[in-house]
Scaffold this motif. Structure first.
Motif, PDB file in Angstrom:
ATOM      1  N   ALA A  79      13.833   0.385  -8.519  1.00 13.30           N
ATOM      2  CA  ALA A  79      14.208  -0.886  -7.910  1.00 13.30           C
ATOM      3  C   ALA A  79      15.592  -1.254  -8.414  1.00 13.30           C
ATOM      4  O   ALA A  79      15.822  -1.356  -9.619  1.00 13.30           O
ATOM      5  CB  ALA A  79      13.208  -1.970  -8.288  1.00 13.30           C
ATOM      6  N   ASP A  80      16.541  -1.377  -7.525  1.00 12.78           N
ATOM      7  CA  ASP A  80      17.898  -1.757  -7.897  1.00 12.78           C
ATOM      8  C   ASP A  80      18.480  -2.603  -6.765  1.00 12.78           C
ATOM      9  O   ASP A  80      17.774  -2.982  -5.826  1.00 12.78           O
ATOM     10  CB  ASP A  80      18.770  -0.526  -8.177  1.00 12.78           C
ATOM     11  CG  ASP A  80      18.820   0.456  -6.999  1.00 12.78           C
ATOM     12  OD1 ASP A  80      18.461   0.048  -5.864  1.00 12.78           O
ATOM     13  OD2 ASP A  80      19.210   1.617  -7.204  1.00 12.78           O
ATOM     14  N   ILE A 125      16.488  -3.321  -3.069  1.00  7.60           N
ATOM     15  CA  ILE A 125      16.080  -4.690  -2.749  1.00  7.60           C
ATOM     16  C   ILE A 125      16.753  -5.156  -1.462  1.00  7.60           C
ATOM     17  O   ILE A 125      16.133  -5.806  -0.618  1.00  7.60           O
ATOM     18  CB  ILE A 125      16.406  -5.631  -3.920  1.00  7.60           C
ATOM     19  CG1 ILE A 125      15.561  -5.247  -5.142  1.00  7.60           C
ATOM     20  CG2 ILE A 125      16.135  -7.093  -3.536  1.00  7.60           C
ATOM     21  CD1 ILE A 125      15.935  -5.974  -6.402  1.00  7.60           C
ATOM     22  N   ILE A 126      18.003  -4.788  -1.287  1.00  9.01           N
ATOM     23  CA  ILE A 126      18.699  -5.144  -0.044  1.00  9.01           C
ATOM     24  C   ILE A 126      18.084  -4.412   1.145  1.00  9.01           C
ATOM     25  O   ILE A 126      17.895  -4.991   2.223  1.00  9.01           O
ATOM     26  CB  ILE A 126      20.202  -4.832  -0.166  1.00  9.01           C
ATOM     27  CG1 ILE A 126      20.853  -5.796  -1.167  1.00  9.01           C
ATOM     28  CG2 ILE A 126      20.891  -4.935   1.193  1.00  9.01           C
ATOM     29  CD1 ILE A 126      22.276  -5.452  -1.529  1.00  9.01           C
ATOM     30  N   GLU A 127      17.740  -3.121   0.957  1.00 14.36           N
ATOM     31  CA  GLU A 127      17.102  -2.372   2.044  1.00 14.36           C
ATOM     32  C   GLU A 127      15.727  -2.951   2.379  1.00 14.36           C
ATOM     33  O   GLU A 127      15.337  -3.012   3.539  1.00 14.36           O
ATOM     34  CB  GLU A 127      16.962  -0.898   1.649  1.00 14.36           C
ATOM     35  CG  GLU A 127      18.256  -0.111   1.695  1.00 14.36           C
ATOM     36  CD  GLU A 127      18.839  -0.029   3.098  1.00 14.36           C
ATOM     37  OE1 GLU A 127      18.059   0.014   4.084  1.00 14.36           O
ATOM     38  OE2 GLU A 127      20.069  -0.018   3.232  1.00 14.36           O
ATOM     39  N   GLY A 128      15.002  -3.377   1.362  1.00 14.64           N
ATOM     40  CA  GLY A 128      13.710  -4.006   1.615  1.00 14.64           C
ATOM     41  C   GLY A 128      13.877  -5.293   2.410  1.00 14.64           C
ATOM     42  O   GLY A 128      13.115  -5.570   3.344  1.00 14.64           O
ATOM     43  N   SER A 155      12.256  -5.197 -16.414  1.00 15.04           N
ATOM     44  CA  SER A 155      13.036  -4.634 -17.522  1.00 15.04           C
ATOM     45  C   SER A 155      14.131  -3.711 -17.013  1.00 15.04           C
ATOM     46  O   SER A 155      15.256  -3.707 -17.539  1.00 15.04           O
ATOM     47  CB  SER A 155      12.114  -3.880 -18.487  1.00 15.04           C
ATOM     48  OG  SER A 155      11.218  -4.771 -19.127  1.00 15.04           O
ATOM     49  N   ASN A 156      13.834  -2.913 -15.983  1.00 18.81           N
ATOM     50  CA  ASN A 156      14.859  -2.031 -15.424  1.00 18.81           C
ATOM     51  C   ASN A 156      16.005  -2.827 -14.805  1.00 18.81           C
ATOM     52  O   ASN A 156      17.180  -2.470 -14.961  1.00 18.81           O
ATOM     53  CB  ASN A 156      14.238  -1.105 -14.376  1.00 18.81           C
ATOM     54  CG  ASN A 156      13.369  -0.026 -15.001  1.00 18.81           C
ATOM     55  OD1 ASN A 156      13.449   0.226 -16.199  1.00 18.81           O
ATOM     56  ND2 ASN A 156      12.523   0.594 -14.196  1.00 18.81           N
ATOM     57  N   LEU A 157      15.680  -3.902 -14.092  1.00 19.46           N
ATOM     58  CA  LEU A 157      16.725  -4.753 -13.521  1.00 19.46           C
ATOM     59  C   LEU A 157      17.570  -5.380 -14.632  1.00 19.46           C
ATOM     60  O   LEU A 157      18.786  -5.542 -14.504  1.00 19.46           O
ATOM     61  CB  LEU A 157      16.098  -5.850 -12.653  1.00 19.46           C
ATOM     62  CG  LEU A 157      15.402  -5.384 -11.372  1.00 19.46           C
ATOM     63  CD1 LEU A 157      14.674  -6.554 -10.721  1.00 19.46           C
ATOM     64  CD2 LEU A 157      16.401  -4.771 -10.397  1.00 19.46           C
ATOM     65  N   ILE A 165       7.823  -0.447  -2.621  1.00 26.42           N
ATOM     66  CA  ILE A 165       7.262   0.427  -3.650  1.00 26.42           C
ATOM     67  C   ILE A 165       8.412   1.260  -4.231  1.00 26.42           C
ATOM     68  O   ILE A 165       9.150   1.912  -3.486  1.00 26.42           O
ATOM     69  CB  ILE A 165       6.173   1.344  -3.077  1.00 26.42           C
ATOM     70  CG1 ILE A 165       5.035   0.511  -2.482  1.00 26.42           C
ATOM     71  CG2 ILE A 165       5.631   2.280  -4.165  1.00 26.42           C
ATOM     72  CD1 ILE A 165       3.960   1.330  -1.819  1.00 26.42           C
ATOM     73  N   THR A 166       8.557   1.223  -5.537  1.00 26.31           N
ATOM     74  CA  THR A 166       9.607   1.969  -6.233  1.00 26.31           C
ATOM     75  C   THR A 166       9.010   2.624  -7.481  1.00 26.31           C
ATOM     76  O   THR A 166       7.902   2.298  -7.900  1.00 26.31           O
ATOM     77  CB  THR A 166      10.767   1.050  -6.663  1.00 26.31           C
ATOM     78  OG1 THR A 166      10.257   0.043  -7.567  1.00 26.31           O
ATOM     79  CG2 THR A 166      11.410   0.366  -5.461  1.00 26.31           C
ATOM     80  N   ASN A 167       9.758   3.521  -8.070  1.00 25.98           N
ATOM     81  CA  ASN A 167       9.346   4.139  -9.347  1.00 25.98           C
ATOM     82  C   ASN A 167       9.961   3.355 -10.496  1.00 25.98           C
ATOM     83  O   ASN A 167      10.820   3.842 -11.224  1.00 25.98           O
ATOM     84  CB  ASN A 167       9.773   5.607  -9.393  1.00 25.98           C
ATOM     85  CG  ASN A 167       8.864   6.487  -8.551  1.00 25.98           C
ATOM     86  OD1 ASN A 167       7.674   6.246  -8.467  1.00 25.98           O
ATOM     87  ND2 ASN A 167       9.437   7.481  -7.910  1.00 25.98           N
ATOM     88  N   GLY A 168       9.542   2.123 -10.652  1.00 26.14           N
ATOM     89  CA  GLY A 168      10.081   1.276 -11.715  1.00 26.14           C
ATOM     90  C   GLY A 168      11.315   0.543 -11.248  1.00 26.14           C
ATOM     91  O   GLY A 168      11.711   0.580 -10.105  1.00 26.14           O
TER      92      GLY A 168
END
Length: 319
Positions: free
Chosen positions: A159-160, A164-167, A189-191, A316-319
């Motif tokens: 998720a970046d 998020i923009i594509e979603g 946490s990744n964001l 849905i993302t891998n983190g």
């Protein structure tokens, strides 16, 4: 010194509205605007029946016609449809041993009320996640969800900003209405690691919260996680309609088990928590009111609004 009993400090006429108000004050979903209510929904929540029918008019459609002095216009019609919300009937009882520590406070009823309100905030969020699981398991909602993991094989699908923009783009020209998102703590946490978050202070609660691209970020580890794939939700304001009903039974009661020496607090709650535009079909309900497992069943949901009018997107993302 006489023992202070629950019945000595709980006044239902004061306690009930206090818990309702504190629940909305403490709920990040409510404070973010994802959940909203209105007087009409409040009236429906207090009425009879297990479900609430909410008819609506569909948008006007069809091609316009060229005016002519010889050919009359052809009248078209406006179609009606119906959204359906279900009432959730829930309750909980606590023994005084769990609450005894609260009685030492300067305002014991407020202390117990806060603990009760916090409990219902957690349960409402659990019901929300169960509802979203069911809504997006319905084939009617396929246009409002996107999987960046390619079935879990794309380890780089984090998720970046781009995802998020594509979603958001799933709603096309209505994407500007998305104002909040719910993510797992791993995604949060990744964001944070990518320094994509900004922080603000909620003036109502004086607590700090994170935002991404102006969207409030709510962290809830109750969102689905499967094989390293994380679900996140984007929301527009009022995506979920909420209203408190009036239980047919007494909403708040106190009791005492004299033999065990236990005080008991009983709290019942009737409420609507409905994704606007996705009707509850009641196809699979195990009791008088749906459980969270029933809310998570795909068979119980069917989209009745146009895709872009549903102010919820699943990613849905891998983190």
């Amino acid at each position: 010194m006489a023992k202070t009993l629950i019945s000595d400090v709980i006044v239902p006429e004061v306690f009930n509205p206090y818990v309702v108000n504190r629940t909305t004050e403490l709920s990040a979903l409510y404070q973010s605007g994802i959940i909203s209510t209105n007087p009409e929904l409040q009236i429906l929540a207090s009425g009879g029946g297990r479900t609430v029918n909410m008819p609506f008019w569909n948008d006007l459609d069809g091609e316009d016609e060229v005016l002519s002095d010889t050919v009359a216009l052809t009248p078209d019609k406006i179609d009606a449809d119906q959204d359906v919300a279900v009432k959730l009937f829930r309750g909980k009882a606590w023994a005084a041993n769990d609450l005894a520590g609260d009685l030492a406070g300067s305002d014991p009823m407020a202390a117990i009320g806060d603990r009760t309100a916090n409990y219902w905030v957690r349960r409402m969020q659990a019901a929300t996640i169960a509802t979203l699981n069911g809504v997006f398991a319905s084939s009617s909602m396929s246009g409002n969800q996107i999987d960046f993991t390619e079935g879990g094989t794309n380890a780089e699908a984090k998720a970046d900003g781009n995802s998020i923009i594509e979603g958001s783009q799933l709603l096309g020209d209505a994407q500007g209405g998305l104002t909040a998102m719910v993510v797992h703590s791993r995604v949060y946490s990744n964001l944070k690691i990518m320094r994509l978050l900004e922080y603000k202070v909620d003036p109502a609660t004086n607590t700090e919260f994170a935002t991404f691209d102006g969207k409030r970020v709510i962290v809830d580890d109750g969102v689905p996680v499967s094989g390293g794939a994380y679900t996140s939700y984007l929301f527009g304001p009022g995506a979920l309609g909420y209203a408190d009903g009036t239980p047919a039974d007494i909403q708040t009661e106190t009791d005492r088990d004299k033999l065990a020496g236990d005080d008991i607090l009983i709290n019942r709650k009737h409420f609507i928590l409905h994704p606007r535009g996705v009707a509850f079909t009641s196809s699979q309900v195990s009791g008088k009111s749906p459980s969270n497992a029933d809310l998570a069943a795909a068979a119980n949901w069917d989209r009745v609004y146009h895709q872009k009018q549903i102010r919820i997107v699943k990613m849905i993302t891998n983190g």
